[in-house]
Write an enzyme that holds these catalytic residues in place. Structure first.
Site, short mmCIF file in Angstrom:
data_model
loop_
_atom_site.label_atom_id
_atom_site.label_comp_id
_atom_site.label_asym_id
_atom_site.label_seq_id
_atom_site.Cartn_x
_atom_site.Cartn_y
_atom_site.Cartn_z
N TYR A 142 0.82 -1.21 0.00
CA TYR A 142 0.00 0.00 0.00
C TYR A 142 0.85 1.26 0.00
CZ TYR A 142 -4.64 -1.99 0.87
OH TYR A 142 -5.83 -2.62 0.76
N LYS A 187 3.05 -15.32 2.96
CA LYS A 187 3.24 -16.10 1.73
C LYS A 187 4.75 -16.40 1.65
CE LYS A 187 1.59 -17.86 -2.15
NZ LYS A 187 0.62 -18.97 -2.19
N ASP A 219 -3.18 -18.21 1.09
CA ASP A 219 -4.20 -18.93 0.32
C ASP A 219 -4.87 -19.99 1.20
OD1 ASP A 219 -1.73 -20.21 0.36
OD2 ASP A 219 -1.90 -21.02 -1.67
N ASP A 243 -6.28 -6.78 4.37
CA ASP A 243 -7.41 -6.15 3.69
C ASP A 243 -8.36 -7.24 3.19
OD1 ASP A 243 -8.95 -4.15 2.35
OD2 ASP A 243 -7.97 -4.73 0.47
N ASP A 247 -12.10 -8.76 5.05
CA ASP A 247 -13.39 -8.78 4.35
C ASP A 247 -14.01 -10.17 4.40
OD1 ASP A 247 -13.48 -6.12 3.62
OD2 ASP A 247 -13.84 -6.52 1.49
#
Ligand code: IPM
Ligand code: MG
Length: 353
Positions: A142, A187, A219, A243, A247
């Site tokens: 970001y 990751k 994942d 982020d 959600d």
């Protein structure tokens, strides 16, 4: 206590829901003898319309001078076509970066009164669901270097060890106050930043022997959240993974209109906002659910001002309001009492007594 707050209603339903949160705060002030004062500031689309920029200097400056920030929501289709550096979302990033709010707490809770809204099979959430996503908020992709030519574009993800350490410490502290389980998501099979992340989390973990730590690839974490969400207590992760996963976590509660958030740094200052968006289609119609914003106020009382009794009382008032059947349209089910934004705010105020 005397507390001066920066209030940023923002766009869409922002002003509707913030008005109810302020009303609830005022009542808490009366009951517990605190003096809350408010300075209303522009940010997002509302600021673009009035000043030409999403985050006026005056807003950032006034926010810095306040004890904490209460924010409604920013953005909407009206500003979809403005150039990227002027988008309403820039206001959020500017506030997070400018105020140094590196630690974002996003609780995903399933309220027992709203359990039917959960899209997962009931045996998967038997006994409730209570996950705390701790998202790093001022680093990673970001805030990394980015660029664009006619036929190429790049964004970069970078983290320093110090940035990982400070968010990890926050997450471990929170895990200690909860069920003592922390899942760090990365990751590390691909990304160098993730390998630094993982090693740093393991190092910080040594100071918290009572917290059980495990690491998941992002994942897999996305899959586990819908396969068996109850395995999670605290999820610690970097900015963009957070982020996305926050959600997902909010969706499995089925009640996004109920979920608050806090953005913190190392001192007591924080910015508090609902995790839902600005819902421009129902703005100004007394339809929005103010509970996520009201619950954000409870987080503010708890995390910034250490007013535990007040925060508990407010959360209990919300609980009682749900018990009484009050429902805005987004959480309404047959047999419940359909109400508007203001009536919901009033019900919470009444239940504070
Ligand atoms: C969020 C939002 C923001 C983010 C956007 C609006 C900049 O999605 O708070 O989760 O990506 O962080
Ligand atoms: Mg998001």
């Amino acid at each position: 206590m005397r507390i001066s707050l920066a209030v940023i209603p923002g766009d869409g339903i922002g002003p509707d829901i913030v008005a109810q949160a302020v009303r609830v705060l005022d009542r808490i002030g009366e009951i517990y003898g605190h003096d809350f004062s408010y300075r209303t500031l522009l940010a997002g689309g509302a600021a673009i319309d009035r000043t030409g920029v999403p985050l006026p200097d005056e807003t950032l400056q006034a926010a810095k001078e306040s004890d904490s920030v209460l924010l409604g929501a920013v953005g909407g289709p009206k500003w979809d076509d403005v150039p990227s550096h002027l988008r309403p979302e820039k206001a959020l990033l500017g506030l997070r970066g400018g105020l140094g709010l590196f630690c974002n707490l996003r609780p995903a809770m399933l309220y027992r009164q709203l359990a039917d809204a959960c899209p997962l099979r009931s045996e998967l959430v038997e006994g409730g669901l209570d996950v705390m996503v701790v998202r790093e908020l001022t680093g990673g992709i970001y805030f990394g270097k980015r660029g664009r030519t006619d036929d190429e574009a790049y964004d970069t993800m970078s983290y320093t060890k110090g940035e990982v350490e400070r968010i990890a410490v926050k997450a471990f502290e929170i895990a200690m106050k909860r069920n003592g389980r922390l899942t760090s998501v990365d990751k590390a099979n691909i990304l160098e930043t993730s390998r630094l992340w993982r090693a740093t989390v393991d190092e910080v973990a040594k100071a918290y022997p009572d917290v059980t730590v495990n690491h998941l690839y992002v994942d897999n974490a996305a899959m586990q959240l819908v396969r068996n969400p109850k395995q999670f207590d605290v999820i610690l992760t970097e900015n963009m993974f957070g982020d996305i996963l926050s959600d997902e976590a909010s969706m499995i509660t089925g009640s996004i209109g109920m979920l608050p958030s806090a953005s913190l740094r190392s001192d007591s200052f924080g910015m508090y906002e609902p995790i839902h968006g600005s819902a421009p289609d129902i703005a100004g119609q007394d339809k929005a659910n103010p509970l996520a914003t009201i619950l954000s106020v409870a987080m503010m009382l708890r995390y910034s001002f250490d007013l535990k009794a007040e925060a508990d009382a407010l959360e209990m008032a919300v609980d009682r309001t749900l018990d009484q059947g009050w429902r805005t349209a987004d959480i309404f089910t047959e047999g419940m009492r359909l109400c508007g934004t203001k009536a919901m705010g009033q019900a919470v105020v009444d239940n504070l007594e």
